[in-house]
Design a protein around this motif. Structure first.
Motif, PDB file in Angstrom:
ATOM      1  N   ARG A   1       5.106   3.488   7.996  1.00  0.00           N
ATOM      2  CA  ARG A   1       3.736   3.133   8.403  1.00  0.00           C
ATOM      3  C   ARG A   1       2.864   4.370   8.399  1.00  0.00           C
ATOM      4  O   ARG A   1       1.753   4.385   7.882  1.00  0.00           O
ATOM      5  CB  ARG A   1       3.733   2.539   9.824  1.00  0.00           C
ATOM      6  N   GLU A   2       3.425   5.446   8.959  1.00  0.00           N
ATOM      7  CA  GLU A   2       2.623   6.660   9.144  1.00  0.00           C
ATOM      8  C   GLU A   2       2.436   7.441   7.840  1.00  0.00           C
ATOM      9  O   GLU A   2       1.321   7.765   7.458  1.00  0.00           O
ATOM     10  CB  GLU A   2       3.350   7.531  10.171  1.00  0.00           C
ATOM     11  N   PHE A   3       3.553   7.684   7.119  1.00  0.00           N
ATOM     12  CA  PHE A   3       3.451   8.591   5.964  1.00  0.00           C
ATOM     13  C   PHE A   3       3.155   7.894   4.643  1.00  0.00           C
ATOM     14  O   PHE A   3       2.547   8.472   3.767  1.00  0.00           O
ATOM     15  CB  PHE A   3       4.738   9.411   5.833  1.00  0.00           C
ATOM     16  N   LYS A   4       3.615   6.656   4.486  1.00  0.00           N
ATOM     17  CA  LYS A   4       3.453   6.007   3.188  1.00  0.00           C
ATOM     18  C   LYS A   4       2.245   5.087   3.203  1.00  0.00           C
ATOM     19  O   LYS A   4       1.402   5.144   2.315  1.00  0.00           O
ATOM     20  CB  LYS A   4       4.729   5.212   2.859  1.00  0.00           C
ATOM     21  N   LEU A   5       2.160   4.227   4.220  1.00  0.00           N
ATOM     22  CA  LEU A   5       1.122   3.190   4.184  1.00  0.00           C
ATOM     23  C   LEU A   5      -0.144   3.577   4.956  1.00  0.00           C
ATOM     24  O   LEU A   5      -1.209   3.040   4.701  1.00  0.00           O
ATOM     25  CB  LEU A   5       1.683   1.871   4.768  1.00  0.00           C
ATOM     26  N   ARG A   6       0.016   4.462   5.938  1.00  0.00           N
ATOM     27  CA  ARG A   6      -1.092   4.805   6.849  1.00  0.00           C
ATOM     28  C   ARG A   6      -1.726   3.538   7.422  1.00  0.00           C
ATOM     29  O   ARG A   6      -2.919   3.294   7.291  1.00  0.00           O
ATOM     30  CB  ARG A   6      -2.150   5.647   6.133  1.00  0.00           C
ATOM     31  N   MET A   7      -0.892   2.720   8.004  1.00  0.00           N
ATOM     32  CA  MET A   7      -1.368   1.467   8.594  1.00  0.00           C
ATOM     33  C   MET A   7      -0.848   1.336  10.020  1.00  0.00           C
ATOM     34  O   MET A   7       0.237   1.827  10.340  1.00  0.00           O
ATOM     35  CB  MET A   7      -0.869   0.260   7.763  1.00  0.00           C
TER      36      MET A   7
END
Ligand code: KIV
Ligand code: ZN
Length: 526
Positions: A116-122
């Protein structure tokens, strides 16, 4: 069917979801062309898989074409296509799948904090909203929708429960729990599945699935733990091929459930006697060898060397054998056919080995079989498999064929090869006197006649059966104009196997080039 459903005999029926053609094909070196994928898809259908993930249609035009062809032609299993949770992916997946007898759209979205944090930023809320939207869009096309929470094994359990509940509410009929990076342990997997079953209020409306990678060598153990906790579907691949260290191996997980029925109390629809033939077919096509001591399908899996073991086996097989070799597709007896055997016996044996030859293929294989039987006293199953595969792959895309060759070589002599090849109705002969040995000279002669320049990157020989007169299978990997191509050839003579393997690679180059100029394939599909 839900994860708690049982068959009449009180054994729980576990769905086998095969992803050899999608996650498996993502293994470095395992890419397959369209006709190879169709051949594997047919073999998977005959094996009895419940669901076949045929590809990731948005990934490339070649992937799209493969899913579309498989959906249009393969009958029996549910045909599944992968999509991220966005409209473009899902629409493309449906476009490829719509001709299937039964289809499934498989949408996925990462849920772990790291992703969520590093790949999608969601945020968590954004993930839930995107997952719901993806499931709903897939459902607008097809009522069989699978949702995968990518990296579920590293996702906070409270959040995972919320995502799963929302996906089921949106209409997902299968919920997959992937251990995307192969990090979890059997105890953790068991607890995670049990917790989802206990905490997600609508869990009985979907089948729970596991999808384990093998980075720590635990993919099969983790999948079995998921089943014990109540999962109703296992995602796996033939020979365990897949990203990095691979996926859960289909043959191992199926045979573990079958052999230890007392522990798992499950059943599958897999025709286990087809496991060895499909394992061999896949390694032949991909060039990825199965290690000799690999469980279930390795050449040594049922070989007993030690005297004490042999003595025990002769007294009673159960002393050292927990499964019967014939139950996974190894021959009951080594010696099966000889030079007096007829076409019907050959067709019968081919069927036992998992190959359904049409009339033309049977005729070609039979002629080759007779030639081989004249050269070789004992014909083993491995010889027959090699002949069939050689002929099937040769018959589908052969442009250049071998007519004859003569070779002269010696310890202090430059090798000499005289080679005659056929191309359409024409024959061409060249005599080549160069190279480090007869095999090198054969390479030069093939190149000289066909005019196709290649650089050999890998050359492997392995015996298809037992004995000094066994068929030798040669696999070559060559580079041509920056692309890599594989070829295989089988014969009792290693120079002939080499020439056949080279021709197989060259014919692939020609086929791929003509498909490409017709706009049917992109370079990465070759
Ligand atoms: O490993 C994984 O998470 C996957 C998903 C797409 C199911 O392959
Ligand atoms: Zn995966």
């Amino acid at each position: 069917m839900t994860q708690s459903e049982t068959s009449s005999s009180n054994l729980r029926s576990i769905r086998i979801f095969d992803t050899t053609l999608r996650d498996g094909e993502q293994s470095p070196g395992a890419s397959m062309n369209l006709s190879e994928k169709l051949e594997v898809a047919q073999a998977l259908a005959s094996l009895g898989v419940d669901v076949m993930e045929a590809g990731f249609p948005i990934a490339s035009p070649g992937d799209f074409e493969a899913v579309r062809e498989i959906a249009s032609t393969i009958r029996g299993p549910i045909i599944c296509g992968l999509a991220r949770c966005n409209d473009g992916d899902i629409d493309r997946a449906w476009e490829a799948l719509q001709k299937a007898e039964r289809s499934r759209i498989h949408v996925f979205l990462a849920t772990s904090a790291i992703h969520r944090e590093f790949k999608l930023r969601m945020t968590q809320e954004e993930i839930i909203a995107r997952a719901v939207k993806g499931v709903e869009r897939a459902l607008s096309y097809c009522d069989d929708v699978e949702f995968s929470a990518e990296d579920a094994a590293r996702t906070e359990i409270d959040f995972l429960c919320r995502v799963v509940e929302a996906a089921i509410d949106a209409g997902a009929t299968t919920i997959n729990v992937p251990d995307t990076v192969g990090y979890t342990t059997p105890e953790e997997m068991y607890a995670r599945i049990a917790e989802l079953i206990n905490r997600v209020p609508n869990i009985d409306r979907a089948v729970l699935s596991c999808h384990c990678h093998d980075d720590l060598g635990l993919a099969v153990a983790n999948s079995l733990a998921a089943v014990r906790a109540g999962a109703g579907q296992i995602e796996c691949t033939i020979n365990g091929i897949g990203e990095r260290a691979g996926n859960c191996s289909l043959e191992e997980v199926v045979m573990a459930m079958r052999t230890r029925n007392d522990v798992y109390q499950t059943t599958t629809r897999i025709k286990t006697e087809r496991l060895v033939p499909i394992s061999r077919l896949l390694s032949k096509i991909t060039g990825l060898d199965v290690q000799r001591n690999k469980a279930i399908v390795g050449r040594n899996a049922f070989a007993h060397e030690a005297g004490i073991h042999q003595d025990g086996m002769l007294k009673d097989r159960s002393t050292y054998e927990i499964m019967r070799p014939e139950d996974v597709g190894f021959a009951k007896t080594d010696l099966v056919l000889g030079k007096h055997s007829g076409r019907a016996a050959l067709a019968d044996r081919a069927r036992d080995l998992g190959y359904h030859l049409n009339g033309e293929q049977l005729q070609i294989v039979f002629e080759q079989f007779k030639v081989l039987a004249d050269k070789k006293k004992n014909i083993f199953d491995g010889d027959i498999i090699a002949l069939i595969q050689q002929q099937i792959s040769g018959a589908t895309n052969t442009a250049w064929t071998l007519v004859s060759y003569r070779v002269q070589s010696g310890s202090s002599k430059t090798p000499c090869v005289e080679l005659t090849l056929k191309h359409g109705d024409d024959t061409f002969t060249e005599r080549v006197e160069q190279g480090d040995g007869p095999i090198d000279a054969a390479f030069w002669a093939v190149e000289k006649i066909t005019g196709i320049k290649t650089v050999c990157k890998d050359f492997r020989v392995q015996s298809a059966s037992l004995g000094r007169d066994a068929i030798g299978e040669v696999t070559v990997e060559v580079d041509h104009e920056g692309e890599s191509y594989r070829g295989t050839g089988a014969s009792t003579d290693s120079v002939e196997s080499t020439i056949l393997a080279m021709l197989n690679a060259i014919n692939r180059i020609i086929t791929e080039k003509s498909l490409r100029s017709a706009g049917k394939v992109t370079p990465q599909d070759a």
